[in-house]
Design a protein around this motif. Structure first.
Motif, short mmCIF file in Angstrom:
data_model
loop_
_atom_site.label_atom_id
_atom_site.label_comp_id
_atom_site.label_asym_id
_atom_site.label_seq_id
_atom_site.Cartn_x
_atom_site.Cartn_y
_atom_site.Cartn_z
N ASP A 51 1.34 34.95 -14.38
CA ASP A 51 2.44 35.85 -14.74
C ASP A 51 3.78 35.28 -14.30
OD1 ASP A 51 0.73 37.63 -15.92
OD2 ASP A 51 0.74 39.07 -14.28
N LYS A 52 3.81 34.68 -13.13
CA LYS A 52 5.05 34.06 -12.65
C LYS A 52 5.48 32.95 -13.59
CE LYS A 52 8.44 32.75 -9.99
NZ LYS A 52 9.70 33.53 -9.93
N LEU A 53 4.56 32.12 -14.02
CA LEU A 53 4.87 31.03 -14.94
C LEU A 53 5.34 31.56 -16.29
CD1 LEU A 53 1.88 28.72 -13.99
CD2 LEU A 53 4.30 28.13 -13.71
N LEU A 54 4.75 32.64 -16.75
CA LEU A 54 5.15 33.25 -18.02
C LEU A 54 6.54 33.89 -17.92
CD1 LEU A 54 1.77 34.83 -19.14
CD2 LEU A 54 2.99 32.97 -20.28
N SER A 55 6.94 34.28 -16.72
CA SER A 55 8.28 34.84 -16.54
C SER A 55 9.35 33.76 -16.71
CB SER A 55 8.41 35.50 -15.16
OG SER A 55 8.54 34.53 -14.13
N ILE A 56 8.97 32.51 -16.50
CA ILE A 56 9.89 31.39 -16.68
C ILE A 56 9.96 30.99 -18.14
CG2 ILE A 56 10.35 28.97 -16.06
CD1 ILE A 56 8.83 29.48 -13.45
N ASN A 57 8.79 30.99 -18.78
CA ASN A 57 8.70 30.61 -20.19
C ASN A 57 7.56 31.42 -20.83
OD1 ASN A 57 8.38 29.44 -22.71
ND2 ASN A 57 8.37 27.33 -21.97
N PRO A 58 7.87 32.38 -21.69
CA PRO A 58 6.83 33.24 -22.27
C PRO A 58 5.90 32.52 -23.25
CG PRO A 58 9.02 34.21 -22.51
CD PRO A 58 9.22 32.80 -22.09
N GLN A 59 6.29 31.32 -23.71
CA GLN A 59 5.48 30.64 -24.71
C GLN A 59 5.53 29.13 -24.50
OE1 GLN A 59 6.39 31.73 -28.74
NE2 GLN A 59 4.47 30.92 -29.53
N ALA A 67 5.47 34.29 -1.25
CA ALA A 67 6.72 34.69 -1.90
C ALA A 67 6.48 35.14 -3.34
CB ALA A 67 7.72 33.53 -1.87
N ILE A 68 5.61 34.43 -4.05
CA ILE A 68 5.34 34.75 -5.45
C ILE A 68 4.53 36.04 -5.59
CG2 ILE A 68 4.11 33.98 -7.53
CD1 ILE A 68 4.84 31.06 -6.60
N TYR A 69 3.46 36.14 -4.82
CA TYR A 69 2.56 37.30 -4.96
C TYR A 69 3.11 38.56 -4.30
CZ TYR A 69 -1.33 34.22 -6.44
OH TYR A 69 -2.14 33.35 -7.10
N VAL A 70 3.74 38.42 -3.15
CA VAL A 70 4.12 39.59 -2.36
C VAL A 70 5.61 39.91 -2.48
CG1 VAL A 70 4.11 40.65 -0.07
CG2 VAL A 70 2.21 39.16 -0.76
N LYS A 71 6.48 38.97 -2.14
CA LYS A 71 7.91 39.23 -2.19
C LYS A 71 8.38 39.49 -3.62
CE LYS A 71 9.50 36.72 1.92
NZ LYS A 71 10.37 35.61 2.39
N GLN A 72 7.91 38.67 -4.57
CA GLN A 72 8.33 38.82 -5.96
C GLN A 72 7.41 39.73 -6.76
OE1 GLN A 72 8.88 34.84 -7.59
NE2 GLN A 72 9.93 34.16 -5.74
N ASN A 73 6.28 40.10 -6.13
CA ASN A 73 5.37 41.09 -6.69
C ASN A 73 4.78 40.71 -8.05
OD1 ASN A 73 3.97 43.52 -6.33
ND2 ASN A 73 5.46 44.67 -7.54
N PHE A 74 4.44 39.45 -8.22
CA PHE A 74 3.74 39.03 -9.44
C PHE A 74 2.24 39.23 -9.25
CE2 PHE A 74 7.74 36.82 -10.24
CZ PHE A 74 7.90 37.06 -11.60
N LEU A 75 1.60 39.74 -10.28
CA LEU A 75 0.17 40.03 -10.21
C LEU A 75 -0.68 38.76 -10.23
CD1 LEU A 75 -0.07 43.15 -12.55
CD2 LEU A 75 -0.05 43.09 -10.04
N SER A 76 -0.09 37.68 -10.71
CA SER A 76 -0.81 36.41 -10.74
C SER A 76 0.19 35.27 -10.82
CB SER A 76 -1.76 36.34 -11.95
OG SER A 76 -1.01 36.26 -13.17
N LEU A 77 -0.27 34.10 -10.51
CA LEU A 77 0.55 32.90 -10.64
C LEU A 77 0.85 32.64 -12.12
CD1 LEU A 77 1.85 30.64 -8.98
CD2 LEU A 77 -0.33 29.42 -9.04
#
Length: 251
Positions: free
Chosen positions: A126-134, A114-124
């Protein structure tokens, strides 16, 4: 409450043990050997997550289980996830390892899909940074990570427990020692990592006076980490190798 750390001899012992066990030879008998097989970031992330997820119990049995799971990948973890090669395990309730079933493994892989393909994040990462950039603390990172895997067996529901396997995963992926850990994530300084605390490390920590806590929970993990930070200011989880070595040498 912080435990005063005043024993110079113990500090010197831990520094010595960290140097001894934070070495290439450590890799061969540890679950970290599996993510070391790969160079692609997504392959490393998938291997590291699966390896840390199963990293409890007898070390020999852990390695046997991880060998079996990595044979599933056929050298390409991301391809395995993206092509849903885990699909045959959707309803398989046979035992995989201790209290895990193959269906639990399927659900972990399905969430990665779901994270890599459905949501199209290049890495795990990147997904975590989308929740909190810092991220400024490992606790905040733990909360974000836990939110990605709701109701997943083997992933804590909150940060009240020591979250040992997730702290181990973060050590592997964030700590940049150039020796054992892989250091492919930059979303948190390694100085903010928390010691991966299991009952064995907790017992050794109590022997050394690193904690006065009665149970191996997150409070104890933070307490022990704070004491290790006094010895290893920029790299407190280097103390994980020292405590591992203390357990081996004290036998």
């Amino acid at each position: 409450m912080s435990v005063p750390f005043e024993h110079k001899q113990i500090a010197e012992l831990l520094v010595s043990l960290a140097k001894k066990y934070n070495c290439k030879e450590f890799i061969a008998d540890d679950p970290v050997q599996f993510p070391h097989l790969y160079s692609d970031k997504r392959d490393i992330e998938i291997s590291a997550l699966v390896s840390s997820w199963a990293a409890y119990g007898n070390r020999k049995q852990i390695l046997i289980t991880l060998e079996k799971l990595h044979n599933e990948f056929s050298g390409r973890p991301f391809e395995y996830i993206s092509q849903r090669k885990f699909e045959p395990y959707r309803s398989n309730t046979d035992c995989l390892y201790r209290f895990y079933t193959w269906q639990d493994y399927y659900r972990l892989c399905d969430r990665l899909y779901a994270i890599y393909v459905k949501q199209n994040f290049l890495s795990l990462e990147d997904k975590l940074l989308s929740i909190n950039p810092q991220y400024t603390s490992a606790e905040s990172l733990l909360k974000s990570f836990i939110s990605l895997f709701p109701s997943q067996k083997g992933i804590p529901k909150n940060t009240q427990s020591a979250c040992k396997r997730l702290c181990l995963l973060f050590r592997w992926l964030i700590r940049k020692d150039g020796v054992v850990d892989l250091g492919i994530w930059d979303l948190l300084p390694q100085s903010e990592l928390i010691i991966p605390l299991d009952t064995h490390v907790f017992r050794l920590s109590k022997q050394l006076g690193l904690t006065c806590r009665k149970q191996a929970d997150m409070t104890a993990a933070l307490q022990i980490t704070e004491q290790l930070r006094k010895i290893f200011p920029t790299d407190p989880t280097l103390g994980d190798f020292a405590l591992f070595g203390y357990g081996i040498d004290s036998k």
